[in-house]
Scaffold this motif. Structure first.
Motif, short mmCIF file in Angstrom:
data_model
loop_
_atom_site.label_atom_id
_atom_site.label_comp_id
_atom_site.label_asym_id
_atom_site.label_seq_id
_atom_site.Cartn_x
_atom_site.Cartn_y
_atom_site.Cartn_z
N LYS A 1 0.86 -1.18 0.00
CA LYS A 1 0.00 0.00 0.00
C LYS A 1 0.89 1.23 0.00
CE LYS A 1 -3.65 0.25 2.52
NZ LYS A 1 -4.60 0.23 3.64
N PHE A 2 0.58 2.19 -0.87
CA PHE A 2 1.35 3.42 -0.98
C PHE A 2 0.42 4.61 -0.74
CE2 PHE A 2 3.48 0.41 -3.80
CZ PHE A 2 4.76 0.47 -3.31
N TYR A 3 0.94 5.62 -0.05
CA TYR A 3 0.19 6.84 0.20
C TYR A 3 0.60 7.89 -0.82
CZ TYR A 3 -1.65 10.97 2.50
OH TYR A 3 -2.32 12.12 2.78
N ILE A 4 -0.39 8.47 -1.49
CA ILE A 4 -0.14 9.53 -2.47
C ILE A 4 -0.60 10.84 -1.84
CG2 ILE A 4 -0.60 10.37 -4.79
CD1 ILE A 4 -1.22 7.50 -5.56
N PRO A 5 0.33 11.71 -1.43
CA PRO A 5 -0.06 12.93 -0.72
C PRO A 5 -0.79 13.94 -1.60
CG PRO A 5 2.32 12.83 -0.98
CD PRO A 5 1.78 11.54 -1.48
N GLU A 6 -0.51 13.95 -2.92
CA GLU A 6 -1.19 14.90 -3.80
C GLU A 6 -2.69 14.63 -3.88
OE1 GLU A 6 1.54 13.18 -4.91
OE2 GLU A 6 2.99 14.80 -4.65
N GLU A 7 -3.05 13.35 -3.88
CA GLU A 7 -4.46 12.98 -3.95
C GLU A 7 -5.04 12.65 -2.58
OE1 GLU A 7 -4.99 9.90 -6.80
OE2 GLU A 7 -3.71 10.88 -8.28
N ASP A 8 -4.19 12.61 -1.55
CA ASP A 8 -4.59 12.31 -0.18
C ASP A 8 -5.34 10.98 -0.09
OD1 ASP A 8 -4.62 12.87 2.56
OD2 ASP A 8 -6.68 13.63 2.43
N ILE B 1 10.72 2.96 -6.44
CA ILE B 1 9.78 3.80 -5.70
C ILE B 1 10.45 4.37 -4.46
CG2 ILE B 1 7.66 3.72 -4.32
CD1 ILE B 1 6.59 1.71 -6.39
N ASN B 2 11.24 3.56 -3.77
CA ASN B 2 11.95 4.05 -2.59
C ASN B 2 12.95 5.13 -2.94
OD1 ASN B 2 10.59 2.43 -0.78
ND2 ASN B 2 12.09 0.78 -0.92
N LYS B 3 13.55 5.05 -4.12
CA LYS B 3 14.56 6.01 -4.54
C LYS B 3 13.93 7.32 -5.02
CE LYS B 3 18.45 6.47 -7.69
NZ LYS B 3 19.25 5.80 -8.73
N LYS B 4 12.91 7.22 -5.90
CA LYS B 4 12.35 8.40 -6.55
C LYS B 4 11.08 8.93 -5.88
CE LYS B 4 14.02 7.22 -11.15
NZ LYS B 4 13.61 6.93 -12.53
N GLY B 5 10.33 8.05 -5.24
CA GLY B 5 9.04 8.43 -4.68
C GLY B 5 7.91 7.89 -5.53
N ILE B 6 6.78 7.65 -4.91
CA ILE B 6 5.66 7.02 -5.61
C ILE B 6 5.06 7.94 -6.68
CG2 ILE B 6 4.02 7.64 -3.79
CD1 ILE B 6 3.86 4.47 -5.94
N SER B 7 4.97 9.23 -6.41
CA SER B 7 4.36 10.15 -7.37
C SER B 7 5.20 10.25 -8.63
CB SER B 7 4.19 11.53 -6.75
OG SER B 7 3.36 11.45 -5.61
N ALA B 8 6.51 10.36 -8.47
CA ALA B 8 7.40 10.46 -9.64
C ALA B 8 7.36 9.17 -10.46
CB ALA B 8 8.82 10.76 -9.18
N CYS B 9 7.31 8.04 -9.79
CA CYS B 9 7.26 6.76 -10.50
C CYS B 9 5.96 6.60 -11.27
CB CYS B 9 7.44 5.60 -9.54
SG CYS B 9 9.11 5.46 -8.92
N LEU B 10 4.85 6.94 -10.63
CA LEU B 10 3.56 6.84 -11.32
C LEU B 10 3.52 7.76 -12.54
CD1 LEU B 10 1.03 6.62 -8.36
CD2 LEU B 10 1.64 4.83 -9.97
#
Length: 77
Positions: free
Chosen positions: A37-44, A59-68
């Motif tokens: 499970k990943f938390y996306i802060p932009e979409e809350d 994902i750990n390196k770049k972040g979930i938002s950048a990867c998506l």
């Protein structure tokens, strides 16, 4: 439930098990998939993805938002 990574699209591949007598039987090599499970802060909100270990490291390196965003731009998801 299919064994395919949601981000990278990695899936199983075929090969052979080779015995001591060199007899070959078909087998499958499965990717190392984890349900996370990943938390996306932009979409809350939280999303659940089935990702490979290599995608998890990215994902750990770049972040979930950048990867998506990167995978959407490439047309993978």
């Amino acid at each position: 439930m299919s064994r395919v990574c949601d981000l990278t699209g990695k899936k199983s591949m075929n090969g052979f098990s080779v015995s001591n007598s060199n007899a070959k039987t078909k087998r499958r090599f499965y990717p190392n998939l984890q349900v996370k499970k990943f938390y996306i802060p932009e979409e809350d909100k939280w999303i659940t993805l089935k990702v490979s270990a290599s995608a998890l490291k990215t994902i750990n390196k770049k972040g979930i938002s950048a990867c998506l965003n990167n995978f959407v731009k490439k047309g993978k998801i």
